[in-house]
Every structure is written in C-alpha cells, then in structure tokens.
Design a protein around this motif. Structure first.
Motif, PDB file in Angstrom:
ATOM      1  N   GLY A 125      27.734  11.772 -10.027  1.00 22.43           N
ATOM      2  CA  GLY A 125      25.910  13.303  -9.445  1.00 22.43           C
ATOM      3  C   GLY A 125      24.346  12.370  -9.728  1.00 22.43           C
ATOM      4  O   GLY A 125      23.265  12.346  -9.347  1.00 22.43           O
ATOM      5  N   THR A 126      24.421  10.252 -10.260  1.00 20.17           N
ATOM      6  CA  THR A 126      22.886  10.171 -10.361  1.00 20.17           C
ATOM      7  C   THR A 126      22.333   9.742  -9.712  1.00 20.17           C
ATOM      8  O   THR A 126      23.564   8.870  -8.824  1.00 20.17           O
ATOM      9  N   VAL A 127      21.026   9.719  -8.887  1.00 16.86           N
ATOM     10  CA  VAL A 127      20.596   9.491  -8.037  1.00 16.86           C
ATOM     11  C   VAL A 127      19.768   8.372  -8.988  1.00 16.86           C
ATOM     12  O   VAL A 127      18.987   8.042  -9.502  1.00 16.86           O
ATOM     13  N   VAL A 128      19.717   7.322  -8.586  1.00 18.30           N
ATOM     14  CA  VAL A 128      19.519   5.918  -8.250  1.00 18.30           C
ATOM     15  C   VAL A 128      18.796   5.638  -7.357  1.00 18.30           C
ATOM     16  O   VAL A 128      18.957   5.502  -5.244  1.00 18.30           O
ATOM     17  N   ASP A 129      16.469   5.549  -6.931  1.00 18.35           N
ATOM     18  CA  ASP A 129      16.020   5.464  -6.625  1.00 18.35           C
ATOM     19  C   ASP A 129      15.510   3.526  -6.259  1.00 18.35           C
ATOM     20  O   ASP A 129      15.907   3.234  -7.439  1.00 18.35           O
ATOM     21  N   PRO A 130      15.656   3.400  -4.826  1.00 19.13           N
ATOM     22  CA  PRO A 130      15.230   1.858  -4.605  1.00 19.13           C
ATOM     23  C   PRO A 130      13.943   1.303  -5.493  1.00 19.13           C
ATOM     24  O   PRO A 130      13.895   0.489  -6.008  1.00 19.13           O
ATOM     25  N   GLU A 131      13.093   1.821  -6.042  1.00 21.94           N
ATOM     26  CA  GLU A 131      12.255   1.680  -6.735  1.00 21.94           C
ATOM     27  C   GLU A 131      12.782   1.534  -7.993  1.00 21.94           C
ATOM     28  O   GLU A 131      11.504   0.268  -8.905  1.00 21.94           O
ATOM     29  N   GLN A 132      13.656   2.026  -8.437  1.00 21.57           N
ATOM     30  CA  GLN A 132      13.976   0.953  -9.598  1.00 21.57           C
ATOM     31  C   GLN A 132      14.859  -0.420 -10.264  1.00 21.57           C
ATOM     32  O   GLN A 132      14.561  -0.666 -11.275  1.00 21.57           O
ATOM     33  N   VAL A 133      15.268  -0.520  -8.913  1.00 19.78           N
ATOM     34  CA  VAL A 133      15.584  -1.934  -8.621  1.00 19.78           C
ATOM     35  C   VAL A 133      15.237  -2.838  -7.934  1.00 19.78           C
ATOM     36  O   VAL A 133      15.381  -4.101  -8.359  1.00 19.78           O
ATOM     37  N   VAL A 134      14.530  -2.669  -7.032  1.00 22.96           N
ATOM     38  CA  VAL A 134      13.390  -3.655  -6.345  1.00 22.96           C
ATOM     39  C   VAL A 134      11.825  -3.355  -6.404  1.00 22.96           C
ATOM     40  O   VAL A 134      11.601  -3.085  -6.768  1.00 22.96           O
ATOM     41  N   GLY A 135      11.479  -4.657  -6.679  1.00 26.13           N
ATOM     42  CA  GLY A 135      10.383  -4.928  -7.056  1.00 26.13           C
ATOM     43  C   GLY A 135       9.154  -4.692  -5.665  1.00 26.13           C
ATOM     44  O   GLY A 135       9.857  -4.683  -4.758  1.00 26.13           O
ATOM     45  N   ASP A 136       8.490  -5.491  -5.460  1.00 27.49           N
ATOM     46  CA  ASP A 136       7.379  -4.994  -4.640  1.00 27.49           C
ATOM     47  C   ASP A 136       7.751  -5.844  -3.659  1.00 27.49           C
ATOM     48  O   ASP A 136       8.077  -6.969  -3.874  1.00 27.49           O
ATOM     49  N   PRO A 137       7.145  -5.405  -2.682  1.00 24.24           N
ATOM     50  CA  PRO A 137       7.139  -6.687  -0.875  1.00 24.24           C
ATOM     51  C   PRO A 137       6.886  -7.833  -0.946  1.00 24.24           C
ATOM     52  O   PRO A 137       5.330  -8.097  -2.256  1.00 24.24           O
ATOM     53  N   ARG A 138       7.401  -8.776  -1.485  1.00 23.39           N
ATOM     54  CA  ARG A 138       7.129 -10.633  -1.435  1.00 23.39           C
ATOM     55  C   ARG A 138       5.503 -11.068   0.527  1.00 23.39           C
ATOM     56  O   ARG A 138       6.566 -10.689   1.519  1.00 23.39           O
ATOM     57  N   PRO A 139       5.420 -11.083   0.133  1.00 25.78           N
ATOM     58  CA  PRO A 139       4.636 -11.774   1.053  1.00 25.78           C
ATOM     59  C   PRO A 139       5.271 -12.804   2.052  1.00 25.78           C
ATOM     60  O   PRO A 139       5.923 -13.701   1.170  1.00 25.78           O
ATOM     61  N   GLY A 140       5.302 -12.510   3.719  1.00 29.11           N
ATOM     62  CA  GLY A 140       5.708 -14.472   4.295  1.00 29.11           C
ATOM     63  C   GLY A 140       4.520 -15.006   4.004  1.00 29.11           C
ATOM     64  O   GLY A 140       3.424 -15.481   3.733  1.00 29.11           O
ATOM     65  N   ARG A 141       4.828 -16.368   4.898  1.00 31.02           N
ATOM     66  CA  ARG A 141       4.156 -17.033   5.065  1.00 31.02           C
ATOM     67  C   ARG A 141       2.697 -17.354   5.809  1.00 31.02           C
ATOM     68  O   ARG A 141       3.569 -16.208   7.573  1.00 31.02           O
ATOM     69  N   THR A 142       1.484 -17.823   6.635  1.00 34.80           N
ATOM     70  CA  THR A 142       0.793 -17.639   7.491  1.00 34.80           C
ATOM     71  C   THR A 142      -0.029 -19.221   7.583  1.00 34.80           C
ATOM     72  O   THR A 142      -0.025 -19.779   6.385  1.00 34.80           O
ATOM     73  N   VAL A 143       0.484 -19.563   8.669  1.00 38.40           N
ATOM     74  CA  VAL A 143      -0.225 -21.335   9.012  1.00 38.40           C
ATOM     75  C   VAL A 143      -1.036 -20.942  10.693  1.00 38.40           C
ATOM     76  O   VAL A 143      -1.051 -19.922  11.513  1.00 38.40           O
ATOM     77  N   VAL A 144      -2.705 -21.918   9.980  1.00 39.10           N
ATOM     78  CA  VAL A 144      -3.810 -21.226  11.622  1.00 39.10           C
ATOM     79  C   VAL A 144      -3.823 -22.783  11.996  1.00 39.10           C
ATOM     80  O   VAL A 144      -3.924 -23.491  10.816  1.00 39.10           O
ATOM     81  N   TYR A 145      -3.863 -22.269  13.026  1.00 40.07           N
ATOM     82  CA  TYR A 145      -4.338 -23.413  13.967  1.00 40.07           C
ATOM     83  C   TYR A 145      -6.238 -22.989  14.948  1.00 40.07           C
ATOM     84  O   TYR A 145      -5.813 -22.953  15.701  1.00 40.07           O
ATOM     85  N   THR A 146      -6.473 -24.453  14.401  1.00 38.88           N
ATOM     86  CA  THR A 146      -7.805 -23.726  15.240  1.00 38.88           C
ATOM     87  C   THR A 146      -8.267 -24.068  16.352  1.00 38.88           C
ATOM     88  O   THR A 146      -8.840 -23.707  17.449  1.00 38.88           O
ATOM     89  N   GLY A 147      -7.939 -25.939  16.420  1.00 39.36           N
ATOM     90  CA  GLY A 147      -8.717 -26.171  17.818  1.00 39.36           C
ATOM     91  C   GLY A 147      -9.355 -26.860  17.756  1.00 39.36           C
ATOM     92  O   GLY A 147      -9.783 -26.880  16.470  1.00 39.36           O
TER      93      GLY A 147
END
Length: 323
Positions: free
Chosen positions: A187-209
């Motif tokens: 009956g114990t409820v485990v929440d995602p916050e207990q076992v999952v870390g903070d969101p991790r950033p994706g990547r960014t690539v910029v092309y100016t011309g």
C-alpha cells in the motif's frame, strides 16, 4: 542521441583552395539538415561523406555565396531519383526570389520542393524533442539566423533509491521515470520526485549566417553548446566589417562571452586570411574563455550533452528497468 556538425564551407564570399562558400551540415540521429548552400556545396557533401539525404535547407539570406549551390544540389537529387520532400526555409519576403532562382537554374524536380518564408521568432521546423527557430540578424539584406533547441530530458532515475524504497525491478521503474506515482503491494505510494532527479537540459546549436553582432543573438545563444558565428575579419578590418555588415572575430568572441556559450566556431572567413587564420583565432581566444576555433572545411564536431555523467547517454536512454 548523437548531434554532429560538419563544416562544409567556412569561407567568405570569395572561395579559396581550402575554404568553400558557406554551408553547414547538421545530423541529429537519423535526421539531416543543411544550413546555407553556397556554390559547390554538393561536391563538399560528396567529399566529406554526408550524403544528400537532407530533409530541410535553412537559408539565412539570398546572397549568392549562401544559395548558388542549391540548383546543382536539386538537380543531383533529381538524377538520384529522390522521392522525399525537400523544404527550403528562407527569410520572410524572399520566397518568390528563391523560387525564380530555382526555376531558372534547376528546372523541374520530380520530387516535391517546398519553399517556406520564415520571420524572426518563427519555428521553422519542429521535431521529436527539438525545434529549429529563426531569429533576427543584422546584414545588408533580409536575413535571419537559426537556432536548434532540444527539449529538456527526463531527470536521471535513481535505481538504488527505488530499490531501497521497495520498488520491484520492472514496469514500475518505467512508470516512475515517466512521472507516474506507483503503489507497492503493502500500500506504500512512491512518488516520482523520490527517485527521479531534476530535468536535464538538451543541447542548443546556433548558426548566425552573415551578421553584425547583436544583443538578440546573445539572447538566443544563452548557454549554447555551440555558437557558429560570422567572423569575416580581424579587428584591423573592423571598419570594413561595419561597412559590409559582418563581424570581426573579436566581436564574435565578445558576443559568445555575453551569451556564456560553451564553444565558438568562427566562419565566413575572408579570403585575405587564406594563408593563416591565426589572427582570427588569437583575438577570439583573448576575448572568450570557452573554446574558440576556426574550423577547416570537412571538420566534424560532436555536440555533447551539457551534463556529463559517468554513464553514457546510450546507457541512460536504455531505461531505468534495464538489467
């Protein structure tokens, strides 16, 4: 997931024996994109093994050293019996001129070719976990730059903590990692916050011309993993850079510092530096603490995730329930 850039053309308006006119090839896993397409780009694609399987071409402006490779590339695609659609993105208000160029020089294609105008702020392409958007630049014609931004990834799953809480290995791991709470047999409820870390950033690539340095570019490139910026001249030609609406290497580096970018690639190099690009690299490195470099044609660069970890991305992507 791999994200790899191949510099097909790093020279300015006048090509040299070492540097072709502007073009950058980007591969994100199975997707392939081309940013600008100067004269001779298709030969560079053959020379450096990128293949022609691009789905989209992102044109920053309609000057010849950024567009004249398109007619030949389209003809080659046609000769190779291409069937897939090709979308060519151009600055807002220039689609008609692009169509006339292709009609005059490339003729009819047996595959669909769409030309889409994009204004600064528009999302030119949206895919699975990323988007490519246009932003305002400052050149002597209608122009935009492009930024590829990946969505945040899930936080890392703490398998050891999950097992300590009594979560059995298997489907409950995946449910927790997907953000769903689970109930154990007792009956114990485990929440995602207990076992999952903070969101991790994706990547960014910029092309100016081609562009003068702009605060807007720094905003778009904030924290970018790779900034590919116009660096046509060294500072001793700063007046010419202003007159022709280009940037110096020092100006590009100062902007990269303002943006806190990780790496700076200096492109659109004037033919006056055919002998050596040392002046460009030297002044960029004096103004930027990150990695600044002038790529050679054919250089390939892997863009890593910004959060290094002991485990590889392939291991992390295999899922928290893997054994």
């Amino acid at each position: 997931m791999s994200l790899r850039v191949t510099f097909l053309g790093t020279g300015g308006a006048v090509p040299t024996t070492r540097r072709n006119t502007s073009s950058v090839f980007l591969r994100r896993e199975g997707e392939r994109f081309l940013f600008d397409c100067g004269e001779g780009t298709q030969r560079q694609m053959m020379r450096f093994g990128t293949g022609f399987g691009v789905s989209d071409v992102f044109v920053t402006h309609l000057h010849g050293d950024h567009t004249l490779g398109l007619p030949g590339l389209l003809q080659t695609m046609d000769f190779n019996d291409r069937e897939a659609d090709l979308t060519i993105h151009v600055p807002d208000g220039t689609g008609g001129r692009m169509r006339r160029l292709l009609d005059a020089a490339a003729g009819h294609q047996s595959f669909p070719v769409r030309i889409e105008d994009v204004a600064a702020g528009d999302t030119a392409r949206e895919g699975d976990g990323y988007e490519i958007a246009a932003f305002e630049t400052d050149h002597d014609t209608r122009s935009v730059g492009y930024v590829l931004v990946e969505a945040d990834r899930k936080g890392r799953f703490d398998r050891e903590r999950a097992e300590e809480l009594g979560v059995p290995v298997g489907p409950m791991f995946q449910r927790l990692h997907a953000g769903e709470a689970v109930e154990l047999e007792d009956g114990t409820v485990v929440d995602p916050e207990q076992v999952v870390g903070d969101p991790r950033p994706g990547r960014t690539v910029v092309y100016t011309g081609d562009t003068r340095p702009r605060d807007r570019t720094a905003e778009v490139a904030a924290g970018a993993d790779l900034l590919i910026h116009d660096a046509t001249f060294a500072t001793d030609n700063a007046d010419r850079a202003r007159r022709t609406a280009h940037s110096t290497a020092a100006e590009a580096a100062e902007l990269a510092t303002q943006a806190d970018a990780a790496r700076l690639a200096l492109v659109h190099v004037s033919s006056r530096y055919a002998g050596t690009v040392a002046p460009l690299e030297r002044e960029a490195r004096e103004a930027f603490d990150g990695e600044a470099f002038v790529p050679e044609d054919g250089d390939e660069l892997e863009v890593p995730y910004p959060d290094p970890s002991p485990e590889s991305e392939s291991d992390a992507d295999s899922g928290p329930g893997s054994t």
